[in-house]
Design a protein around this motif. Structure first.
Motif, short mmCIF file in Angstrom:
data_model
loop_
_atom_site.label_atom_id
_atom_site.label_comp_id
_atom_site.label_asym_id
_atom_site.label_seq_id
_atom_site.Cartn_x
_atom_site.Cartn_y
_atom_site.Cartn_z
N GLY A 485 0.80 -1.21 0.00
CA GLY A 485 0.00 0.00 0.00
C GLY A 485 0.84 1.26 0.00
N PRO A 486 0.19 2.41 -0.05
CA PRO A 486 0.93 3.69 -0.03
C PRO A 486 1.65 3.88 1.30
CG PRO A 486 -1.44 4.07 0.00
CD PRO A 486 -1.25 2.60 -0.16
N LEU A 487 2.79 4.57 1.22
CA LEU A 487 3.60 4.79 2.42
C LEU A 487 3.93 6.27 2.52
CD1 LEU A 487 6.52 2.59 3.62
CD2 LEU A 487 6.89 5.03 3.42
N ALA A 488 3.76 6.81 3.70
CA ALA A 488 4.08 8.22 3.95
C ALA A 488 5.28 8.30 4.90
CB ALA A 488 2.88 8.93 4.55
N LEU A 489 5.77 9.51 5.09
CA LEU A 489 6.94 9.73 5.97
C LEU A 489 6.48 10.16 7.35
CD1 LEU A 489 9.51 11.58 3.71
CD2 LEU A 489 9.53 9.18 4.41
N LEU A 490 7.27 9.78 8.32
CA LEU A 490 7.04 10.14 9.71
C LEU A 490 8.27 10.88 10.21
CD1 LEU A 490 4.99 9.71 12.03
CD2 LEU A 490 6.28 7.65 12.65
N ALA A 491 8.08 12.06 10.73
CA ALA A 491 9.21 12.84 11.25
C ALA A 491 9.62 12.30 12.62
CB ALA A 491 8.82 14.31 11.38
N PRO A 492 10.90 12.42 12.98
CA PRO A 492 11.36 11.97 14.32
C PRO A 492 10.62 12.70 15.41
CG PRO A 492 13.23 12.49 12.89
CD PRO A 492 12.00 12.99 12.19
N GLU A 493 10.45 12.04 16.54
CA GLU A 493 9.84 12.69 17.69
C GLU A 493 10.81 13.69 18.28
OE1 GLU A 493 6.75 9.99 19.98
OE2 GLU A 493 8.69 8.98 19.86
N ASP A 494 10.29 14.81 18.80
CA ASP A 494 11.15 15.83 19.42
C ASP A 494 11.78 15.30 20.69
OD1 ASP A 494 10.52 17.59 17.41
OD2 ASP A 494 8.77 18.40 18.52
#
Length: 494
Positions: A485-494
């Protein structure tokens, strides 16, 4: 107009001097020295004076011709050693590493035959520097250190050179603070004999160490000092090289337009001087800066490919590896532009590939580490631009965590599981299944596992990801595993 005999007489004192004033005198008398070297090649005085210009002018054809003629005509061991060393530097600046090593080998033989310990030390130091840059095992530095220690009275120029090469070795071993202290000591030694060229070069090298340590503003000041001193002694090569490094520091400080101007100046100067390795470096950095502007995207990719090809052709594998890190920075900058224009799926693919390039890059040199830091900044910017934390499936590019419909799960503490996820993300970007062997190699790098153990470990890692919430998106395929399926990006946690 001075006669050949009179210019040769002056050349003898200029060739042996170390200060900037004598170097400026050689620059002024350059045409006369060239004529003298051509008319009387059997007298090496003019050629030996011209040899000092290699440090400031780079690989000029007329100087190379004068050196080669004098070498062919000379039977004096001391003169031959000095001429061979100058020709070695010319060859190296032109990218002929093998040719440079041959000249150094001949120089060491001639220096031993001359029974001049200072000359023998110089030859050993040049050999040590070449060995360091090419990755060749050598005892040349220790040889030079032993010889220099026996010379009385001590020679400040040789002590500075020993410390400079030792600092480069310390850098290779990751001892950055030791390297900084050695370069500072070398600078103090060079200041005692007013060696302006040496001071400029050492200031620039110290700037490289400070840049590697993250002291970017201090590094920029060192590079600016090197450029000022280089201009004072009309050292075109020093100005050309450190224009590029100043551009790199300003790039990291966010002064992108000023950085681009310095890189363009560095490319022009380096190309004129035949300093192809440094010209290629500035071309590559310009390509990364161009990638920040959408209308230059195609040009940036072509320019980086051209720069990498040019540096590979010189045989400088360490610099080629370092510049390869910039491919990650270029992909990240292109990803940011794509995300900002709404092409998020393409941006995700660019980011994933950039992350993989950065993870695979060798960081064995200060340049490579600085480029990796630049690429890391570009990558973080790209991830922030393209992130969609509420997507059905979002993953950090390095596999540290993932999110399923907004529910975030971290696997950062499980190194093997994180590496499995990162490789699956790369497989998704490349539109391919990831085989068991590839996943095992990525998850447990360098380990030799028997097949049963490898299979068991991989099964545990995959099961961990599925239980953590990735089950519906992770499927077994004919040739391994894949994310569905489609995949999006996840930013690192602060």
């Amino acid at each position: 107009m001075p006669t050949t005999k009179s210019i040769a007489h002056r050349a003898r004192s200029w060739a042996d001097a170390l200060d900037g004033a004598s170097l400026r005198a050689i620059r002024r008398a350059r045409p006369a020295l060239i004529r003298a070297a051509r008319r009387a090649p059997h007298d090496p005085s003019a050629a030996l004076a011209l040899a000092r210009l290699v440090d400031v002018e780079g690989a000029r054809a007329d100087v190379h011709d004068a050196l080669a003629r004098a070498l062919a005509a000379s039977d004096d061991a001391s003169a031959r050693a000095r001429l061979e060393l100058a020709l070695a530097q010319v060859a190296f600046e032109r990218g002929g590493v093998g040719e440079a090593e041959q000249h150094v080998a001949h120089a060491r033989d001639a220096a031993r035959a001359s029974h001049d310990p200072a000359l023998e030390a110089r030859a050993s130091l040049v050999d040590a520097r070449l060995a360091l840059l090419t990755g060749r095992a050598s005892s040349a530095l220790e040889d030079a250190r032993r010889i220099v220690a026996r010379i009385r009275p001590p020679r400040a120029d040789l002590l500075a050179s020993v410390d400079a090469i030792a600092a480069m070795h310390a850098l290779r071993e990751g001892k950055k603070l030791d390297a900084r202290a050695l370069f500072e000591r070398a600078l103090r030694a060079a200041s005692t004999y007013r060696g302006e060229v040496e001071i400029a070069v050492l200031a620039g090298m110290l700037g490289n160490v400070e840049h590697d340590l993250g002291l970017v503003e201090s590094a920029a000041e060192r590079f600016a000092l090197a450029i000022r001193l280089g201009r004072r002694v009309e050292s075109e090569s020093v100005v050309a090289i450190f224009e590029g490094y100043l551009g790199l520091a300003l790039h990291e400080l966010g002064q992108h337009d000023v950085a681009a101007r310095h890189h363009r100046a560095a490319v022009r100067r380096c190309e004129t001087l035949g300093l192809e390795r440094f010209a290629a470096q500035s071309r590559a950095l310009l390509a990364v800066l161009d990638a920040r502007r959408p209308r230059f995207h195609a040009r940036a990719e072509l320019a980086l490919a051209d720069a990498l090809g040019r540096i590979a052709a010189t045989g400088d594998h360490e610099r080629a590896d370092a510049l390869g890190v910039l491919s990650a920075a270029l992909d990240a900058e292109l990803a940011t532009a794509l995300a900002q224009s709404g092409a998020r799926s393409e941006a995700v693919i660019r980011v994933v590939r950039a992350r993989a390039l950065l993870d695979a890059a060798s960081a064995c040199s200060d340049d490579a580490r600085i480029f990796a830091r630049l690429a890391g900044v570009s990558l973080a910017r790209a991830v922030a631009a393209a992130a969609e934390p509420d997507a059905a499936l979002a993953v950090e590019p390095d596999g540290s965590s993932f999110s399923v419909r907004g529910h975030r799960v971290s696997v950062a503490r499980h190194a093997a599981v994180r590496r499995v996820l990162a490789r699956l993300v790369l497989g998704w970007a490349d539109e391919r299944d990831v085989g068991d062997d590839e996943l095992v190699a990525a998850a447990w790098p360098g380990e030799r596992l028997v097949p049963r153990s490898a299979t068991h470990r991989l099964h545990v890692a995959i099961s961990t990801l599925r239980r953590a919430g990735l089950g519906e998106h992770l499927e077994r395929a004919a040739r391994g595993y894949r994310l569905r399926g489609p995949l999006a990006l996840l930013a690192p946690e602060d």
